[in-house]
Design a protein around this motif. Sequence first.
Motif, PDB file in Angstrom:
ATOM      1  N   ALA A 147      50.744  35.773  39.228  1.00  0.00           N
ATOM      2  CA  ALA A 147      50.638  35.854  37.770  1.00  0.00           C
ATOM      3  C   ALA A 147      49.348  35.202  37.280  1.00  0.00           C
ATOM      4  O   ALA A 147      48.687  35.709  36.360  1.00  0.00           O
ATOM      5  CB  ALA A 147      51.851  35.183  37.120  1.00  0.00           C
ATOM      6  N   GLU A 148      48.960  34.091  37.877  1.00  0.00           N
ATOM      7  CA  GLU A 148      47.746  33.387  37.451  1.00  0.00           C
ATOM      8  C   GLU A 148      46.495  34.198  37.787  1.00  0.00           C
ATOM      9  O   GLU A 148      45.545  34.246  36.986  1.00  0.00           O
ATOM     10  CB  GLU A 148      47.693  32.009  38.103  1.00  0.00           C
ATOM     11  N   ILE A 149      46.483  34.851  38.933  1.00  0.00           N
ATOM     12  CA  ILE A 149      45.332  35.681  39.287  1.00  0.00           C
ATOM     13  C   ILE A 149      45.268  36.907  38.368  1.00  0.00           C
ATOM     14  O   ILE A 149      44.190  37.322  37.933  1.00  0.00           O
ATOM     15  CB  ILE A 149      45.381  36.085  40.768  1.00  0.00           C
ATOM     16  N   ALA A 150      46.429  37.480  38.054  1.00  0.00           N
ATOM     17  CA  ALA A 150      46.453  38.621  37.127  1.00  0.00           C
ATOM     18  C   ALA A 150      45.955  38.202  35.750  1.00  0.00           C
ATOM     19  O   ALA A 150      45.226  38.945  35.077  1.00  0.00           O
ATOM     20  CB  ALA A 150      47.871  39.182  37.036  1.00  0.00           C
ATOM     21  N   ALA A 151      46.326  37.007  35.302  1.00  0.00           N
ATOM     22  CA  ALA A 151      45.869  36.516  33.997  1.00  0.00           C
ATOM     23  C   ALA A 151      44.364  36.285  34.019  1.00  0.00           C
ATOM     24  O   ALA A 151      43.666  36.566  33.029  1.00  0.00           O
ATOM     25  CB  ALA A 151      46.601  35.225  33.640  1.00  0.00           C
ATOM     26  N   ALA A 152      43.842  35.793  35.142  1.00  0.00           N
ATOM     27  CA  ALA A 152      42.402  35.590  35.265  1.00  0.00           C
ATOM     28  C   ALA A 152      41.667  36.917  35.197  1.00  0.00           C
ATOM     29  O   ALA A 152      40.629  37.044  34.538  1.00  0.00           O
ATOM     30  CB  ALA A 152      42.089  34.868  36.578  1.00  0.00           C
ATOM     31  N   ARG A 153      42.215  37.921  35.845  1.00  0.00           N
ATOM     32  CA  ARG A 153      41.588  39.247  35.797  1.00  0.00           C
ATOM     33  C   ARG A 153      41.594  39.802  34.375  1.00  0.00           C
ATOM     34  O   ARG A 153      40.619  40.434  33.934  1.00  0.00           O
ATOM     35  CB  ARG A 153      42.303  40.203  36.749  1.00  0.00           C
ATOM     36  N   ALA A 154      42.657  39.555  33.641  1.00  0.00           N
ATOM     37  CA  ALA A 154      42.769  40.097  32.283  1.00  0.00           C
ATOM     38  C   ALA A 154      41.737  39.488  31.339  1.00  0.00           C
ATOM     39  O   ALA A 154      41.280  40.155  30.402  1.00  0.00           O
ATOM     40  CB  ALA A 154      44.180  39.864  31.752  1.00  0.00           C
TER      41      ALA A 154
ATOM     42  N   GLY B 157      31.386  35.716  52.377  1.00  0.00           N
ATOM     43  CA  GLY B 157      31.453  37.168  52.379  1.00  0.00           C
ATOM     44  C   GLY B 157      32.775  37.723  52.851  1.00  0.00           C
ATOM     45  O   GLY B 157      32.969  38.936  52.938  1.00  0.00           O
ATOM     46  N   GLY B 158      33.708  36.843  53.189  1.00  0.00           N
ATOM     47  CA  GLY B 158      35.034  37.254  53.652  1.00  0.00           C
ATOM     48  C   GLY B 158      36.018  36.133  53.351  1.00  0.00           C
ATOM     49  O   GLY B 158      35.790  35.297  52.480  1.00  0.00           O
ATOM     50  N   GLY B 159      37.123  36.107  54.077  1.00  0.00           N
ATOM     51  CA  GLY B 159      38.089  35.026  53.921  1.00  0.00           C
ATOM     52  C   GLY B 159      38.867  35.091  52.624  1.00  0.00           C
ATOM     53  O   GLY B 159      38.925  36.108  51.924  1.00  0.00           O
ATOM     54  N   LEU B 160      39.460  33.964  52.262  1.00  0.00           N
ATOM     55  CA  LEU B 160      40.332  33.887  51.090  1.00  0.00           C
ATOM     56  C   LEU B 160      39.587  34.234  49.804  1.00  0.00           C
ATOM     57  O   LEU B 160      40.111  34.947  48.947  1.00  0.00           O
ATOM     58  CB  LEU B 160      40.922  32.481  50.988  1.00  0.00           C
ATOM     59  N   LEU B 161      38.348  33.743  49.669  1.00  0.00           N
ATOM     60  CA  LEU B 161      37.612  33.999  48.432  1.00  0.00           C
ATOM     61  C   LEU B 161      37.327  35.484  48.255  1.00  0.00           C
ATOM     62  O   LEU B 161      37.359  35.997  47.129  1.00  0.00           O
ATOM     63  CB  LEU B 161      36.308  33.198  48.403  1.00  0.00           C
ATOM     64  N   GLN B 162      37.059  36.185  49.355  1.00  0.00           N
ATOM     65  CA  GLN B 162      36.845  37.625  49.265  1.00  0.00           C
ATOM     66  C   GLN B 162      38.113  38.341  48.818  1.00  0.00           C
ATOM     67  O   GLN B 162      38.063  39.275  48.001  1.00  0.00           O
ATOM     68  CB  GLN B 162      36.377  38.174  50.615  1.00  0.00           C
ATOM     69  N   ASP B 163      39.252  37.916  49.339  1.00  0.00           N
ATOM     70  CA  ASP B 163      40.517  38.525  48.906  1.00  0.00           C
ATOM     71  C   ASP B 163      40.742  38.324  47.406  1.00  0.00           C
ATOM     72  O   ASP B 163      41.229  39.215  46.703  1.00  0.00           O
ATOM     73  CB  ASP B 163      41.684  37.920  49.686  1.00  0.00           C
ATOM     74  N   VAL B 164      40.376  37.148  46.906  1.00  0.00           N
ATOM     75  CA  VAL B 164      40.534  36.887  45.474  1.00  0.00           C
ATOM     76  C   VAL B 164      39.573  37.750  44.664  1.00  0.00           C
ATOM     77  O   VAL B 164      39.957  38.314  43.624  1.00  0.00           O
ATOM     78  CB  VAL B 164      40.327  35.394  45.174  1.00  0.00           C
ATOM     79  N   LEU B 165      38.324  37.882  45.132  1.00  0.00           N
ATOM     80  CA  LEU B 165      37.376  38.759  44.433  1.00  0.00           C
ATOM     81  C   LEU B 165      37.954  40.168  44.304  1.00  0.00           C
ATOM     82  O   LEU B 165      37.867  40.794  43.240  1.00  0.00           O
ATOM     83  CB  LEU B 165      36.044  38.817  45.184  1.00  0.00           C
ATOM     84  N   ALA B 166      38.520  40.665  45.391  1.00  0.00           N
ATOM     85  CA  ALA B 166      39.082  42.017  45.368  1.00  0.00           C
ATOM     86  C   ALA B 166      40.224  42.118  44.363  1.00  0.00           C
ATOM     87  O   ALA B 166      40.342  43.111  43.628  1.00  0.00           O
ATOM     88  CB  ALA B 166      39.564  42.404  46.765  1.00  0.00           C
ATOM     89  N   LYS B 167      41.075  41.079  44.290  1.00  0.00           N
ATOM     90  CA  LYS B 167      42.187  41.111  43.354  1.00  0.00           C
ATOM     91  C   LYS B 167      41.690  41.028  41.904  1.00  0.00           C
ATOM     92  O   LYS B 167      42.382  41.474  40.985  1.00  0.00           O
ATOM     93  CB  LYS B 167      43.166  39.964  43.655  1.00  0.00           C
ATOM     94  N   LEU B 168      40.499  40.465  41.708  1.00  0.00           N
ATOM     95  CA  LEU B 168      39.919  40.390  40.368  1.00  0.00           C
ATOM     96  C   LEU B 168      39.122  41.645  40.014  1.00  0.00           C
ATOM     97  O   LEU B 168      38.605  41.761  38.902  1.00  0.00           O
ATOM     98  CB  LEU B 168      38.999  39.161  40.266  1.00  0.00           C
ATOM     99  N   GLY B 169      38.997  42.560  40.964  1.00  0.00           N
ATOM    100  CA  GLY B 169      38.243  43.777  40.715  1.00  0.00           C
ATOM    101  C   GLY B 169      36.744  43.581  40.797  1.00  0.00           C
ATOM    102  O   GLY B 169      35.971  44.355  40.219  1.00  0.00           O
ATOM    103  N   LEU B 170      36.300  42.555  41.540  1.00  0.00           N
ATOM    104  CA  LEU B 170      34.880  42.252  41.677  1.00  0.00           C
ATOM    105  C   LEU B 170      34.384  42.648  43.059  1.00  0.00           C
ATOM    106  O   LEU B 170      35.117  42.600  44.049  1.00  0.00           O
ATOM    107  CB  LEU B 170      34.628  40.759  41.448  1.00  0.00           C
ATOM    108  N   ARG B 171      33.104  43.001  43.134  1.00  0.00           N
ATOM    109  CA  ARG B 171      32.482  43.396  44.394  1.00  0.00           C
ATOM    110  C   ARG B 171      31.605  42.266  44.909  1.00  0.00           C
ATOM    111  O   ARG B 171      30.823  41.675  44.167  1.00  0.00           O
ATOM    112  CB  ARG B 171      31.664  44.673  44.191  1.00  0.00           C
TER     113      ARG B 171
END
Length: 280
Positions: free
Chosen positions: A148-155, A180-194
């Motif tokens: 929910a917090e990541i979805a709110a950040a994306r919004a 360029g990978g790891g946990l931070l990359q997964d979060v970028l993807a969930k935020l819709g960022l490249r």
Amino acid sequence: MPTRRALLAAAAGLVLRPARAAAPMRLACLEWTTAEMLLSLGVAPMAVCDPKGYRDWVLAPELPADTIDLGSRGEPNRELLLALKPDLILAVFESGFDPADFVPFAPLFDAPFHSAAPYRGAQDETRRLGERIGRAAEADALVERTEAEIAAARARLRHDPDVPVCPFSFFDDRHLRIHGGGLLQDVLAKLGLRNAWAGPVNDWGIATVGLEQLAAIGEARLVCLEPIPPHARRLMAESTLWANLPAVRRGPMAVIPTVWPFGSLAAASRFAGLLADRLA
């Protein structure tokens, strides 16, 4: 010679005992990721290796002031472990610990590092740890809250999706660590960022590159993770090479307060929220 998996299974008894056995209360962490996981579940570890380093590089959730210092992460104090008599020893064992060295002291909880799917792995390991320490409901709630917090950040994110971002930290006077990978990359993807970095990374999602290689990402948005060491501040103020990098000229660089890139769900949620705020 018993295998690593066999050692861990033997150490946990153990793990074959009923999942609802009495929750261990004296918990010792050999590194910071499992300490972060415990604290996220509302449980304070009795002892952690290098608690000062945790406060510098992980920061949140906050480690209690009375946490016992177990020595360095590279060489935990085994005599102190013996004296403390923990009910459970936790670690990401593949980060450099041999389970055989700690089997004599207590049952072990191994939190594997998931290089292929770190965020999903963090969810799975959080639930497994919750079951192990009698915090299953709290673990489920943490998984849902993080989503929910990541979805709110994306919004609330205000950033042109066509402009890639480059999360990095300074290593020394001439090198950077690009995430360029790891946990931070997964979060970028969930935020819709490249991610601007398309080059190779190691198993931890890191590319250690020379300063000049940052030119390859073009006019990406730089995202620098604190802490920023004094030498890096001098470099940014004085280096002609730095000043002429396309991403630096594009500016401004977003500076993110301390986030543990090798952490679990708490780190994922923290990074998402801070990034959304800084890119607004």
